[in-house]
Design a protein around this motif. Structure first.
Motif, mmCIF file in Angstrom:
data_model
loop_
_atom_site.group_PDB
_atom_site.id
_atom_site.type_symbol
_atom_site.label_atom_id
_atom_site.label_comp_id
_atom_site.label_asym_id
_atom_site.label_seq_id
_atom_site.Cartn_x
_atom_site.Cartn_y
_atom_site.Cartn_z
ATOM 1 N N SER A 105 -7.383 3.172 -5.017
ATOM 2 C CA SER A 105 -6.801 2.154 -4.136
ATOM 3 C C SER A 105 -7.533 0.832 -4.290
ATOM 4 O O SER A 105 -6.915 -0.228 -4.414
ATOM 5 C CB SER A 105 -6.876 2.612 -2.678
ATOM 6 O OG SER A 105 -6.148 3.796 -2.493
ATOM 7 N N PRO A 389 -3.037 4.443 -6.355
ATOM 8 C CA PRO A 389 -3.333 3.278 -5.504
ATOM 9 C C PRO A 389 -2.996 3.505 -4.029
ATOM 10 O O PRO A 389 -3.589 2.884 -3.162
ATOM 11 C CB PRO A 389 -2.448 2.178 -6.107
ATOM 12 C CG PRO A 389 -2.250 2.590 -7.518
ATOM 13 C CD PRO A 389 -2.223 4.078 -7.522
ATOM 14 N N ASP A 390 -2.023 4.371 -3.749
ATOM 15 C CA ASP A 390 -1.618 4.576 -2.364
ATOM 16 C C ASP A 390 -2.462 5.615 -1.634
ATOM 17 O O ASP A 390 -2.135 5.986 -0.504
ATOM 18 C CB ASP A 390 -0.141 5.009 -2.303
ATOM 19 C CG ASP A 390 0.786 3.826 -2.473
ATOM 20 O OD1 ASP A 390 0.379 2.721 -2.074
ATOM 21 O OD2 ASP A 390 1.895 4.010 -2.989
ATOM 22 N N SER A 392 -5.361 5.615 -0.076
ATOM 23 C CA SER A 392 -5.924 5.288 1.240
ATOM 24 C C SER A 392 -4.818 5.231 2.290
ATOM 25 O O SER A 392 -5.044 5.544 3.457
ATOM 26 C CB SER A 392 -6.701 3.978 1.181
ATOM 27 O OG SER A 392 -5.824 2.888 1.073
ATOM 28 N N THR A 393 -3.618 4.833 1.866
ATOM 29 C CA THR A 393 -2.489 4.821 2.792
ATOM 30 C C THR A 393 -2.087 6.249 3.170
ATOM 31 O O THR A 393 -1.752 6.533 4.320
ATOM 32 C CB THR A 393 -1.295 4.087 2.152
ATOM 33 O OG1 THR A 393 -1.761 2.862 1.627
ATOM 34 C CG2 THR A 393 -0.212 3.834 3.155
ATOM 35 N N THR A 396 -4.361 7.451 5.881
ATOM 36 C CA THR A 396 -4.022 6.898 7.192
ATOM 37 C C THR A 396 -2.781 7.563 7.772
ATOM 38 O O THR A 396 -2.786 8.029 8.914
ATOM 39 C CB THR A 396 -3.748 5.390 7.059
ATOM 40 O OG1 THR A 396 -4.898 4.783 6.505
ATOM 41 C CG2 THR A 396 -3.451 4.778 8.420
ATOM 42 N N GLN B 68 -1.852 -4.018 -2.092
ATOM 43 C CA GLN B 68 -3.193 -4.051 -2.670
ATOM 44 C C GLN B 68 -3.206 -4.608 -4.094
ATOM 45 O O GLN B 68 -4.240 -5.085 -4.551
ATOM 46 C CB GLN B 68 -3.842 -2.656 -2.647
ATOM 47 C CG GLN B 68 -3.183 -1.596 -3.480
ATOM 48 C CD GLN B 68 -2.235 -0.762 -2.649
ATOM 49 O OE1 GLN B 68 -1.442 -1.294 -1.896
ATOM 50 N NE2 GLN B 68 -2.292 0.556 -2.772
ATOM 51 N N PHE B 69 -2.050 -4.580 -4.764
ATOM 52 C CA PHE B 69 -2.026 -5.061 -6.146
ATOM 53 C C PHE B 69 -2.161 -6.581 -6.225
ATOM 54 O O PHE B 69 -2.542 -7.118 -7.246
ATOM 55 C CB PHE B 69 -0.730 -4.633 -6.831
ATOM 56 C CG PHE B 69 -0.599 -3.153 -6.975
ATOM 57 C CD1 PHE B 69 -1.356 -2.470 -7.910
ATOM 58 C CD2 PHE B 69 0.234 -2.443 -6.142
ATOM 59 C CE1 PHE B 69 -1.253 -1.098 -8.026
ATOM 60 C CE2 PHE B 69 0.336 -1.071 -6.249
ATOM 61 C CZ PHE B 69 -0.410 -0.396 -7.189
ATOM 62 N N ARG B 288 -2.104 -1.937 12.002
ATOM 63 C CA ARG B 288 -2.065 -0.727 11.177
ATOM 64 C C ARG B 288 -1.161 -0.922 9.970
ATOM 65 O O ARG B 288 -1.487 -0.512 8.864
ATOM 66 C CB ARG B 288 -1.586 0.469 12.018
ATOM 67 C CG ARG B 288 -1.853 1.780 11.337
ATOM 68 C CD ARG B 288 -1.988 2.891 12.331
ATOM 69 N NE ARG B 288 -0.682 3.324 12.813
ATOM 70 C CZ ARG B 288 -0.531 4.277 13.735
ATOM 71 N NH1 ARG B 288 -1.569 4.862 14.260
ATOM 72 N NH2 ARG B 288 0.660 4.619 14.129
ATOM 73 N N LYS B 292 -4.079 -0.970 7.417
ATOM 74 C CA LYS B 292 -4.314 0.436 7.144
ATOM 75 C C LYS B 292 -3.366 0.961 6.084
ATOM 76 O O LYS B 292 -3.700 1.863 5.342
ATOM 77 C CB LYS B 292 -4.191 1.255 8.420
ATOM 78 C CG LYS B 292 -5.290 0.970 9.428
ATOM 79 C CD LYS B 292 -6.383 2.000 9.305
ATOM 80 C CE LYS B 292 -7.591 1.609 10.110
ATOM 81 N NZ LYS B 292 -8.447 2.748 10.392
ATOM 82 N N THR B 293 -2.157 0.415 6.048
ATOM 83 C CA THR B 293 -1.255 0.861 4.991
ATOM 84 C C THR B 293 -1.081 -0.227 3.934
ATOM 85 O O THR B 293 -0.269 -0.086 3.044
ATOM 86 C CB THR B 293 0.113 1.281 5.548
ATOM 87 O OG1 THR B 293 0.657 0.191 6.275
ATOM 88 C CG2 THR B 293 -0.013 2.456 6.488
ATOM 89 N N TRP B 294 -1.845 -1.284 4.063
ATOM 90 C CA TRP B 294 -1.929 -2.313 3.043
ATOM 91 C C TRP B 294 -0.572 -2.884 2.659
ATOM 92 O O TRP B 294 -0.288 -3.098 1.495
ATOM 93 C CB TRP B 294 -2.646 -1.769 1.787
ATOM 94 C CG TRP B 294 -4.073 -1.450 2.034
ATOM 95 C CD1 TRP B 294 -4.670 -1.319 3.250
ATOM 96 C CD2 TRP B 294 -5.100 -1.224 1.074
ATOM 97 N NE1 TRP B 294 -5.993 -1.023 3.112
ATOM 98 C CE2 TRP B 294 -6.289 -0.945 1.788
ATOM 99 C CE3 TRP B 294 -5.141 -1.221 -0.310
ATOM 100 C CZ2 TRP B 294 -7.493 -0.670 1.142
ATOM 101 C CZ3 TRP B 294 -6.340 -0.952 -0.943
ATOM 102 C CH2 TRP B 294 -7.503 -0.678 -0.227
#
Lengths: 432, 328
Positions: A105, A389-390, A392-393, A396, B68-69, B288, B292-294
């Motif tokens: 991530s 990449p996902d 950490s999501t 959560t 995040q990218f 969030r 948290k979910t970016w």
């Protein structure tokens, strides 16, 4: 009048700029005399205890290299957010600890120095590191975004005296036995097992292990989420059923998120605990090492088709360097120091974790029963969380879904396959 | 501009001599007209930096696919138009349904919290209006929640609300025997009650303070006159106190509404990052979704919608209350 004011203002601005510029011009060639900022994750009993453990090592590093390291120990609940902020703003520490499950991530943000072969050579070479630990340091097919520092695995901790009193002679090896033994041990003020029901990360780790055992996956090969498959529903329900159906977990555990389950185990309020390297934490809560036994995390008695023999994630802490650092060489020097044989023995012994380098695995510091079980698990039955990449999501969303399921179980609402599926579907729909 | 005009207005009629003097001393031309702007400049720059620019950046982000990218170099995030708004407003999707749910929770929370805080604050202020022994102590005591740091206060509440070891259950179950079973306060349905309790505890002292200040400004003659006319306590409250408090209450209710609707600290400290569904306030939900979910694009879209909603409500409220004041 105003001309004079303007002159004073201009002078003040100029002076301020000059001062700032002076601050920046501290960089000189060569690593000596430089200062690094290091965010360490919380490994020991408290942030202060960690600082006390690390400071003598950092002083040693300064003596050897002339590089000063300012350390800040960051609690786990803040760490990911702070890393993300640092990655976004380009302002922040030079060297950081990251939970190894976040590697891919954080790698996706492009903010971390990649450890290609040349960079790895600067910290001692690729072959120094335990392969499984290095594999959990970045997305597959890419150079790692970090190097492993401490290795961990989940194990089943059990209270020897409670087991003996109940006439249980050996630790359970299947979930069915956990339920059966747990019922024998539940009574009075004591419960069979303690879980950290309101901690999303902890829940997600168990979701991963149970899913592997029941033949599930949280992501397909393309990295797309597959949260609500029947296997994952069964896996999550099995975990939550320890409270909902088997009733060997105190309903209060549904609101635990501050490691209260470790305290419950240390205080004898729970007879079993699933945790990663709990030893040092238990010791700080006055539980003697010979008061508890350590066994591998159990499996289902009759695993379904496709079920894998996985009973832990490859857990661990990695060390990463931010690209925005002005002192890359000094930062790598520090990484090399922290992963050196001497530091690996010293730090991992204190934390009860395992070294991330192969060279010191045989050190007597890691021959205690706890470390042996962890070592064995890591070598044979642990698998890394999906390095996508996902990830950490996923932690959560699925972790929070399980928190809600525990809340249902605790307040007496039924946890059915349907309710589990609904929560997982909703979690998946929030991944975009 | 304003300063020069007012200076002239004040000086003009009676003191022509003093008026003339500064004009002679001032140099004519550009600098005189520049100075006010120069003095205003720091405020304008700060206002831009603190409010306007972040708001515009937020609006810009809400039109991008910011994950995040792209977060590190966020100016390169791909443009997706209204996609983020479409997703967060689609109540059939999980994202939209969750947003609607947390919006509903927040409206209920705000109405209940502001209402209770106002009633409690006003009651306390009215009761403490007449002097009696110990009034100063009581006043200071009432203001304690307002003076405590948020984090300390709310984390203490989270200890009180623990199911097994918390004081709330100890009192309710062990001492008063009101309940048989120890209820959960920080998870499940009761979490809304817990959140509301902490919120009212935190904000009623502010209402108390404002109303108390307002009461000081009501002339005593009005009460004397009312008493002469034979008005009792309730009549005086209805016909003198409340109408005279109107201007204070208008501001008080608006401020409490905005604070409570946007409240992030209370739920975040009480529940940690992941609040139970029943107490998932919109600010926490946006946090969030973003952090948290970016998904910062969707998070920004939610923030923009929230801002629009609050602007609308505020504008409506001000229009309504202004009209009423003009009518009166």
């Amino acid at each position: 009048m105003s001309r004079r004011h303007l002159a004073i203002l201009t002078a003040a601005v100029l002076a301020a700029t000059t001062l700032t510029a002076c601050g920046d011009s501290g960089d000189s060639s060569g690593a000596a005399g430089k200062t690094l900022t290091y965010w360490a994750s919380n490994q020991g009993a408290s942030l202060e205890a960690d600082k006390q453990t690390l400071q003598p090592e950092l002083d040693k590093f300064e003596q050897q290299t002339g590089i000063k390291v300012n350390v800040e120990v960051v609690p786990w609940s803040d760490l990911l957010n702070r890393l993300l902020t640092a990655a976004t703003s380009g302002q922040g520490p030079d060297v950081v600890n990251i939970g190894n499950t976040w590697s891919a991530s954080l790698q996706a943000t492009g903010a971390l120095v990649e450890f290609d072969d040349a960079t790895l050579a600067k910290v001692g070479g690729k072959d120094r590191f335990v392969p499984a630990a290095l594999a959990a340091a970045g997305a597959p097919g890419k150079p790692p975004a970090a190097v492993p520092l401490y290795s961990l695995a989940y194990a089943l901790y059990y209270n020897k005296k409670a087991f003996a009193d109940a006439g249980v002679t050996s630790p359970p090896t299947t979930w069915e036995q956990v339920a059966e033994v747990g019922r024998k041990l539940t009574g009075g003020d004591r419960w069979g097992l303690a879980v950290e029901g309101a901690n999303p990360s902890e829940n997600a780790h168990h979701a991963f292990t149970f899913s592997q055992q029941y033949g599930g996956e949280w992501f397909d090969s393309a990295g797309k989420p597959t949260f609500d498959t029947p296997q994952n529903v069964t896996a999550v329900k099995r975990y939550v059923d320890l409270m909902a159906v088997d009733r060997i977990v105190n309903p209060s555990n549904a609101e635990y998120a501050q490691n209260q389950s470790v305290s419950d185990f240390a205080n004898g309020k729970a007879a079993m605990l699933l945790w990663q390297a709990a030893g040092s934490n238990l010791k700080s809560q006055n539980m003697a090492p010979d008061a508890y036994g350590i066994a591998p995390v159990p499996f289902p008695a009759a695993p379904p088709a496709g079920g894998k023999k996985v009973n832990s994630m490859v857990a661990g802490i990695n060390m990463a360097v931010f690209k925005h650092t002005k002192n890359t060489d000094a930062a790598l020097e520090f990484v090399k120091f922290m992963t050196s044989d001497a530091e690996q023995v010293a730090l991992n012994r204190t934390y009860g974790s395992l070294p991330a380098v192969a060279t010191v695995a045989g050190d007597p510091a890691f021959a205690a029963p706890e470390q042996k079980v962890l070592q064995q698990t890591l070598a044979t039955t642990a698998a890394p969380l999906p390095q996508v990449p996902d990830e950490s999501t996923f932690e959560t969303l699925v972790g929070t879904a399980i928190k809600e399921l525990f809340a249902d179980a605790a307040s007496g609402r039924p946890v059915t396959e349907e309710s589990v599926r609904q929560k997982l579907t909703r979690a998946q729909q929030q991944m975009r | 501009m304003a300063t020069t005009t007012s200076a002239r207005d004040v000086a003009a009629p009676e003191r022509p001599a003093r008026r003339a003097a500064p004009v002679r001393r001032r140099s004519p031309g550009r600098r005189r007209s520049l100075l006010p702007y120069l003095l205003l400049a720091p405020a304008v720059v700060l206002e831009l930096a603190v409010h306007v620019v972040p708001m515009l950046v937020g609006a810009w982000m809400s039109l991008r696919e910011l994950t995040q990218f792209h977060i590190r170099d966020w100016s390169t995030a791909p443009f997706v138009g209204w996609d983020n708004y479409r997703v967060v407003l689609d109540v059939d999707s999980a994202v939209g349904a969750q947003l609607l749910h947390s919006f509903g929770v927040t409206v209920g929370y705000t109405v209940a919290s502001v209402g209770l805080s106002w009633v409690l604050g006003t009651t306390a202020a009215v009761l403490l209006q007449r002097p009696f022994r110990g009034r100063a102590v009581l006043r200071a005591l009432f203001l304690t929640p307002y003076a405590l740091p948020v984090y300390t206060a709310v984390i203490t509440w989270s200890f009180l609300f623990q199911r097994d070891t918390g004081l709330v259950n100890h009192v309710l179950v062990d001492q008063l025997h009101l309940l048989d079973d120890r209820p959960f306060w920080l998870i499940g349905e009761n979490s809304f009650v817990a959140l509301l309790t902490v919120s009212v505890w935190r904000s009623w002292p502010f209402a108390f303070l404002c109303v108390m200040a307002g009461l000081q400004n009501i002339p005593g003659e009005l009460y004397e006159a009312a008493a002469m006319d034979g008005a009792g306590f309730w009549r005086r409250l209805r016909s003198v106190t409340l109408p005279m408090l109107r201007p204070v209450n208008l501001v008080l209710v608006l401020v409490l509404f905005l604070w409570t609707f946007n409240d992030f600290n209370t739920p975040y400290v009480l529940f940690g990052g992941s609040a139970p569904e029943q107490a998932n306030l919109i600010s926490l939900h946006i946090y969030r979704s973003s952090f948290k979910t970016w998904d910062f694009g969707a998070g920004s879209a939610m923030s923009v919608l929230l801002l629009l909603f609050l602007l609308l409500v505020t504008a409506g409220y001000l229009l309504l209350t202004n009209r009423r004041r003009n009518d009166a």
